[in-house]
Design an enzyme around this catalytic site. Sequence first.
Site, mmCIF file in Angstrom:
data_model
loop_
_atom_site.group_PDB
_atom_site.id
_atom_site.type_symbol
_atom_site.label_atom_id
_atom_site.label_comp_id
_atom_site.label_asym_id
_atom_site.label_seq_id
_atom_site.Cartn_x
_atom_site.Cartn_y
_atom_site.Cartn_z
ATOM 1 N N ARG A 91 -9.470 -6.756 -2.728
ATOM 2 C CA ARG A 91 -9.996 -5.960 -1.732
ATOM 3 C C ARG A 91 -9.011 -4.594 -1.538
ATOM 4 O O ARG A 91 -7.956 -4.701 -1.618
ATOM 5 C CB ARG A 91 -10.131 -6.744 -0.221
ATOM 6 C CG ARG A 91 -10.476 -5.872 0.808
ATOM 7 C CD ARG A 91 -9.405 -5.488 1.580
ATOM 8 N NE ARG A 91 -9.744 -4.789 3.001
ATOM 9 C CZ ARG A 91 -8.885 -3.997 3.882
ATOM 10 N NH1 ARG A 91 -7.434 -3.952 3.601
ATOM 11 N NH2 ARG A 91 -9.384 -3.621 4.837
ATOM 12 N N VAL A 92 -9.749 -3.620 -1.422
ATOM 13 C CA VAL A 92 -8.998 -2.313 -1.158
ATOM 14 C C VAL A 92 -9.347 -1.730 0.400
ATOM 15 O O VAL A 92 -10.482 -1.654 0.745
ATOM 16 C CB VAL A 92 -9.327 -1.198 -2.163
ATOM 17 C CG1 VAL A 92 -8.594 0.204 -1.939
ATOM 18 C CG2 VAL A 92 -9.040 -1.746 -3.782
ATOM 19 N N ASP A 149 -8.377 1.113 3.412
ATOM 20 C CA ASP A 149 -8.383 2.616 3.814
ATOM 21 C C ASP A 149 -6.955 3.312 3.197
ATOM 22 O O ASP A 149 -6.899 4.496 2.707
ATOM 23 C CB ASP A 149 -8.603 3.095 4.998
ATOM 24 C CG ASP A 149 -7.727 2.411 5.950
ATOM 25 O OD1 ASP A 149 -7.350 1.406 5.869
ATOM 26 O OD2 ASP A 149 -7.441 3.093 7.230
ATOM 27 N N GLY A 187 -6.011 0.180 11.114
ATOM 28 C CA GLY A 187 -6.899 -0.871 11.465
ATOM 29 C C GLY A 187 -7.977 -1.234 10.434
ATOM 30 O O GLY A 187 -7.610 -1.175 9.843
ATOM 31 N N THR A 234 0.029 -1.578 9.414
ATOM 32 C CA THR A 234 -0.013 -0.418 8.397
ATOM 33 C C THR A 234 1.008 0.761 9.166
ATOM 34 O O THR A 234 0.982 1.179 10.333
ATOM 35 C CB THR A 234 -1.090 0.262 8.168
ATOM 36 O OG1 THR A 234 -1.846 -0.784 7.598
ATOM 37 C CG2 THR A 234 -1.038 1.550 7.324
HETATM 38 C C1 SD4 Z 1 -6.323 -2.088 5.976
HETATM 39 N N1 SD4 Z 1 -5.814 -0.328 7.487
HETATM 40 O O1 SD4 Z 1 -5.977 -2.384 4.811
HETATM 41 C C2 SD4 Z 1 -5.313 -1.319 6.734
HETATM 42 C C3 SD4 Z 1 -4.489 -2.343 7.322
HETATM 43 C C4 SD4 Z 1 -4.383 -2.195 8.802
HETATM 44 O O2 SD4 Z 1 -5.435 -3.628 10.629
HETATM 45 O O3 SD4 Z 1 -4.257 -1.126 9.300
HETATM 46 N N2 SD4 Z 1 -5.154 -3.432 9.225
HETATM 47 O O4 SD4 Z 1 -7.714 -2.060 6.084
#
Ligand code: SD4
Length: 344
Positions: free
Chosen positions: A233-234, A236, A257, A205
């Site tokens: 799925r959503v 953060d 993350g 991200t």
């Molecule tokens: C999520 N935080 O969709 C985002 C994507 C990400 O490691 O950073 N993944 O959870």
Amino acid sequence: MSDRRAFLKFSLLTSAILASGKSLLANDSRRNPELQPTVKDNPIVISTWDFGKEANKVAWKVLTGGGRALDAVEAGVMVPEADPENQTVGLGGRPDRDGRVTLDASIMDENSKCGAVTCLEHIVHAISVARLVMEKSPHVMLAGEGALRFALANGFKKENLLTEKSEQEWKEWLKESKYSPAVNTENQYHKTINCLPGGKLNHDTIGMVAMDKSGNLSGACTTSGLAYKMHGRVGDSPIIGAGLYVDNEVGAATSTGMGEEVIRVVGSHLVVELMRQGLSPEEACKMAVERVARKNPEAHKNFQIGFIALNKKGEYGGYALQKGFSFAVRNGNEEMIYYAKSMY
Ligand code: SD4
């Protein structure tokens, strides 16, 4: 309870609150001169991961040209959104388990206006749709089909976001269909920490926060989310307060993350509130990461969380759960990529 006992209880409570908090007053940044902007005419932009460096370049042009932080962060995060090689943001993003690329994005300005889209398909620049939601709709967030319809009605072009490379990998994944989100890492660490199948470098991200020449803050966050998530799925990233938060009196923060864990502590809002109480950006990020870890005494060793933050003084910082989280900084003095300190 007698009046007297009730009074005593109230007095004790009041004294406890007063003792714990000089903070009660300090919580209000209007009373805290420490948090007033001191970097007028010295803009700054920070963003997640190494790829933030290229995105910062574009944001920096806007900032040095006297543009709004809002325009800078939008333009900045559009860089990885348009890059088909980047498999975690926009075009070329890894799909969900049904093979559909679904994007999440959010944006927030200095007036606490915000907009977001979630589970948006077929549009490369999810961030610009999020901005449009903020500016041209009566809502904060649009999801799925409704978000797509809104985008198309406003002139966005429908595109196929699934590149051959991401499609191949998804087909490979289907053979076992094992959902185990990778601990996302960057550069030198990616060999030693679990990555996506084949040890591929797993960028992630992009979250970006900036302060413009007027001392105003804005932020943007955009992603294709966790690879092979359930459809619908959503994470953060599109949730204001979780993946992104801006309070122009205090500072701004964004995250990357395991989205589910960031949502549980409303991470970016938490970081901003901790800065309001006087913590430095790095300390605030660290405390938010520790909060996530505490809520997951065992599991937290197996996922990654990273926060970055910027305060009104132009101070910045980041902190992660695991090694390998980097963030990029651009201001009048430096163009740098930093490795954030981490719990492990
Ligand atoms: C999520 N935080 O969709 C985002 C994507 C990400 O490691 O950073 N993944 O959870």
